[in-house]
Design a protein around this motif. Structure first.
Motif, PDB file in Angstrom:
ATOM      1  N   ASP A 191      45.181  33.527  45.265  1.00  0.00           N
ATOM      2  CA  ASP A 191      45.820  32.410  44.579  1.00  0.00           C
ATOM      3  C   ASP A 191      46.430  32.959  43.297  1.00  0.00           C
ATOM      4  O   ASP A 191      45.731  33.569  42.466  1.00  0.00           O
ATOM      5  N   VAL A 192      47.733  32.751  43.135  1.00  0.00           N
ATOM      6  CA  VAL A 192      48.470  33.300  42.003  1.00  0.00           C
ATOM      7  C   VAL A 192      49.088  32.160  41.207  1.00  0.00           C
ATOM      8  O   VAL A 192      49.701  31.250  41.776  1.00  0.00           O
ATOM      9  N   GLU A 193      48.928  32.211  39.890  1.00  0.00           N
ATOM     10  CA  GLU A 193      49.515  31.200  39.014  1.00  0.00           C
ATOM     11  C   GLU A 193      50.011  31.876  37.745  1.00  0.00           C
ATOM     12  O   GLU A 193      49.306  32.686  37.134  1.00  0.00           O
ATOM     13  N   GLY A 194      51.238  31.561  37.365  1.00  0.00           N
ATOM     14  CA  GLY A 194      51.797  32.145  36.153  1.00  0.00           C
ATOM     15  C   GLY A 194      51.916  33.657  36.220  1.00  0.00           C
ATOM     16  O   GLY A 194      51.816  34.334  35.187  1.00  0.00           O
ATOM     17  N   GLY A 195      52.109  34.179  37.441  1.00  0.00           N
ATOM     18  CA  GLY A 195      52.257  35.623  37.585  1.00  0.00           C
ATOM     19  C   GLY A 195      50.961  36.398  37.495  1.00  0.00           C
ATOM     20  O   GLY A 195      50.968  37.627  37.372  1.00  0.00           O
ATOM     21  N   ARG A 196      49.837  35.713  37.581  1.00  0.00           N
ATOM     22  CA  ARG A 196      48.537  36.383  37.515  1.00  0.00           C
ATOM     23  C   ARG A 196      47.640  35.910  38.650  1.00  0.00           C
ATOM     24  O   ARG A 196      47.647  34.736  39.020  1.00  0.00           O
ATOM     25  N   VAL A 197      46.865  36.832  39.180  1.00  0.00           N
ATOM     26  CA  VAL A 197      45.935  36.500  40.248  1.00  0.00           C
ATOM     27  C   VAL A 197      44.748  35.749  39.657  1.00  0.00           C
ATOM     28  O   VAL A 197      44.039  36.267  38.785  1.00  0.00           O
ATOM     29  N   GLN A 198      44.548  34.525  40.111  1.00  0.00           N
ATOM     30  CA  GLN A 198      43.437  33.712  39.622  1.00  0.00           C
ATOM     31  C   GLN A 198      42.195  33.859  40.497  1.00  0.00           C
ATOM     32  O   GLN A 198      41.066  33.743  40.014  1.00  0.00           O
ATOM     33  N   ARG A 199      42.410  34.107  41.776  1.00  0.00           N
ATOM     34  CA  ARG A 199      41.282  34.219  42.707  1.00  0.00           C
ATOM     35  C   ARG A 199      41.730  35.048  43.898  1.00  0.00           C
ATOM     36  O   ARG A 199      42.850  34.917  44.379  1.00  0.00           O
ATOM     37  N   MET A 200      40.862  35.933  44.352  1.00  0.00           N
ATOM     38  CA  MET A 200      41.216  36.763  45.496  1.00  0.00           C
ATOM     39  C   MET A 200      39.999  37.007  46.375  1.00  0.00           C
ATOM     40  O   MET A 200      38.923  37.354  45.877  1.00  0.00           O
ATOM     41  N   LEU A 201      40.203  36.819  47.671  1.00  0.00           N
ATOM     42  CA  LEU A 201      39.208  37.199  48.658  1.00  0.00           C
ATOM     43  C   LEU A 201      39.721  38.445  49.365  1.00  0.00           C
ATOM     44  O   LEU A 201      40.864  38.480  49.828  1.00  0.00           O
ATOM     45  N   LYS A 202      38.888  39.481  49.449  1.00  0.00           N
ATOM     46  CA  LYS A 202      39.329  40.742  50.035  1.00  0.00           C
ATOM     47  C   LYS A 202      38.438  41.129  51.208  1.00  0.00           C
ATOM     48  O   LYS A 202      37.237  40.879  51.210  1.00  0.00           O
ATOM     49  N   GLN A 203      39.057  41.762  52.184  1.00  0.00           N
ATOM     50  CA  GLN A 203      38.352  42.316  53.331  1.00  0.00           C
ATOM     51  C   GLN A 203      38.854  43.737  53.525  1.00  0.00           C
ATOM     52  O   GLN A 203      40.059  43.987  53.464  1.00  0.00           O
ATOM     53  N   SER A 204      37.955  44.661  53.763  1.00  0.00           N
ATOM     54  CA  SER A 204      38.334  46.065  53.911  1.00  0.00           C
ATOM     55  C   SER A 204      37.692  46.639  55.168  1.00  0.00           C
ATOM     56  O   SER A 204      36.504  46.417  55.429  1.00  0.00           O
ATOM     57  N   THR A 205      38.498  47.368  55.953  1.00  0.00           N
ATOM     58  CA  THR A 205      38.005  47.967  57.192  1.00  0.00           C
ATOM     59  C   THR A 205      38.488  49.415  57.274  1.00  0.00           C
ATOM     60  O   THR A 205      39.686  49.674  57.140  1.00  0.00           O
ATOM     61  N   ILE A 206      37.570  50.335  57.493  1.00  0.00           N
ATOM     62  CA  ILE A 206      37.947  51.735  57.648  1.00  0.00           C
ATOM     63  C   ILE A 206      38.448  51.943  59.070  1.00  0.00           C
ATOM     64  O   ILE A 206      37.678  51.892  60.025  1.00  0.00           O
ATOM     65  N   CYS A 207      39.754  52.146  59.198  1.00  0.00           N
ATOM     66  CA  CYS A 207      40.398  52.321  60.510  1.00  0.00           C
ATOM     67  C   CYS A 207      40.836  53.758  60.754  1.00  0.00           C
ATOM     68  O   CYS A 207      41.158  54.135  61.882  1.00  0.00           O
TER      69      CYS A 207
END
Length: 333
Positions: A20-36
C-alpha cells in the motif's frame, strides 16, 4: 492509498510484495520470498535450465494467486541478473507473458536505482552508498533523497552514481566455492576476485565521494545479521537497520568455510535452501566492505521491491515517479 503487487525474479530468489503506497511512500507491505535458484549452472552454461525455469513459473503462479487474494488490482514483474545474462531468457519471458504479466528484464542501473529508492526511505536526506548484494550481481548506488520545496511532503531522488557489478553469491559459489568444506586459500581467492571487481567499479565513480553510511540489502545481508545473532525464528524487525561490523562478517566467513553444506544449513539464522550459496555471499560482502573501506554496514529489509512498489503506484496514479522509469502494469483477474 494505492495497492500494487510486485514480483521480482532474481538469480537465487523470486519475491512477491503486495504494498500500500500513499504520498510516494510505502505504508504497508506484505512480502513472500522463495529460493528458486534461477541462475543455477548459468555461469558455466550461459543458459537458464528447464528445471530452473519451471521452478520460477510455478512460484509465479502461486504469487499471482496470492496477489489477487490480497486485493491487489494491478501487478508488475521484473527480472534481474540471471535473466540479463542468459541466452535463452526469452523462453522464461514467454512463459510469464502467458500468465498475463508484462515481464521486464531491467538494466543494472534501473535495479540499483529502484533499490536505492526503497532503502533511502528510512534515512531522510542523508547521503548513502547502497549495495544490493544478489545472486548474480551487486548494484551500487550513491545518492540521497531530496525535498520538493514546491510540494511539501513530496520528495525526489538525486543519484550521483549507479553501477551494477557482476559479483554475487551464486556467481562466486559456482566459480570458486562449489566444494564444501572450503579451504581457506579458496575462500581467499573468491574474496580477492570480488574485491578487485568492486575496487575497479568504485574507481570509475569520478569525483563522487563515497558516503560514510553503507547500507546493504539482499538475502545474504539479512542472513548475516540472523546468523550473527542466532535468530530462530527469523525476525525482520530485529534485522532491519541493524549495524554489523566488518569484523563480524569476516568472523562468519571464517566460521562457515570449514563446514559442509548440511552443517551450514543447520545453523540458526539461515534458510536451508540458502546454505549452498551463503559462503559465496559472505565472501562477496566481506570484499565489498574492504573495497569501500567501511568498518560496518547497516542492513536493510527494504529493497528493490519497495522502490518498485513506489514506481508502480505512481504509474497507477498518473503522477511522476522519483526517477524516470515506469514498470509494465497488468490488471489482475
Amino acid at each position: 492509498m494505492t495497492r500494487v503487487a510486485c514480483i521480482d525474479i532474481g538469480t537465487v530468489t523470486a519475491r512477491l510484495a503486495v504494498a500500500d503506497v500513499e504520498g510516494g511512500r510505502v505504508q504497508r507491505m506484505l512480502k513472500q520470498s522463495t529460493i528458486c535458484n534461477l541462475g543455477e549452472g548459468l555461469d558455466a552454461s550461459g543458459r537458464i535450465s528447464d528445471a530452473a525455469r519451471s521452478r520460477v513459473v510455478r512460484c509465479v503462479d502461486s504469487y499471482l494467486s496470492m496477489a489477487f487474494q490480497a486485493g491487489a488490482p494491478v501487478a508488475c514483474c521484473t527480472l534481474t541478473s540471471a535473466a540479463r545474462d542468459a541466452h535463452n531468457s526469452d523462453e522464461l519471458l514467454t512463459d510469464l507473458a502467458k500468465r498475463g504479466l508484462r515481464p521486464e528484464v531491467i538494466a543494472g542501473s534501473i535495479e540499483g536505482s529502484l533499490t536505492f529508492l526503497g532503502v533511502a526511505q528510512d534515512f531522510g536526506q542523508k547521503s548513502l552508498l547502497v549495495a544490493d548484494s544478489g545472486g548474480g550481481s551487486t548494484e551500487l548506488a550513491i545518492g540521497r533523497l531530496t525535498a520538493d520545496e514546491k510540494a511539501p511532503g513530496s520528495y525526489g531522488l538525486s543519484l550521483a552514481w549507479v553501477r551494477s557489478v557482476d559479483v554475487g553469491a551464486r556467481r562466486a559459489t559456482e566459480r570458486y566455492l562449489a566444494k564444501a568444506p572450503t579451504p581457506a586459500d579458496t575462500v581467499a581467492a573468491a574474496r580477492e576476485w570480488a574485491r578487485e571487481e568492486f575496487s575497479r567499479a568504485l574507481a570509475e565513480r569520478g569525483d563522487v565521494d563515497v558516503p560514510d553510511t553503507l547500507v546493504v540489502t539482499g538475502g545474504t545481508a539479512t542472513t548475516l545479521v540472523a546468523l550473527d545473532a542466532g535468530l530462530d525464528p527469523y525476525d525482520s524487525r530485529f534485522v532491519h537497520l541493524k549495524s554489523l561490523p566488518t569484523r563480524s562478517v569476516d568472523a562468519l566467513l571464517e566460521r562457515l568455510a570449514p563446514l559442509s553444506v548440511p552443517e551450514r544449513a543447520k545453523l540458526k539464522g539461515i534458510q536451508s535452501k540458502r546454505a549452498p550459496v551463503i559462503l559465496g555471499g559472505i565472501a562477496v560482502i566481506s570484499a565489498l566492505l574492504e573495497a569501500t573501506g567501511a568498518t560496518a554496514m547497516t542492513v536493510s529489509e527494504s529493497d528493490l521491491l519497495f522502490g518498485l512498489a513506489i514506481c508502480a503506484a505512481a504509474a497507477v496514479e498518473g503522477v511522476p515517479a522519483p526517477f524516470g522509469w515506469k514498470p509494465g502494469l497488468v490488471v489482475l483477474r
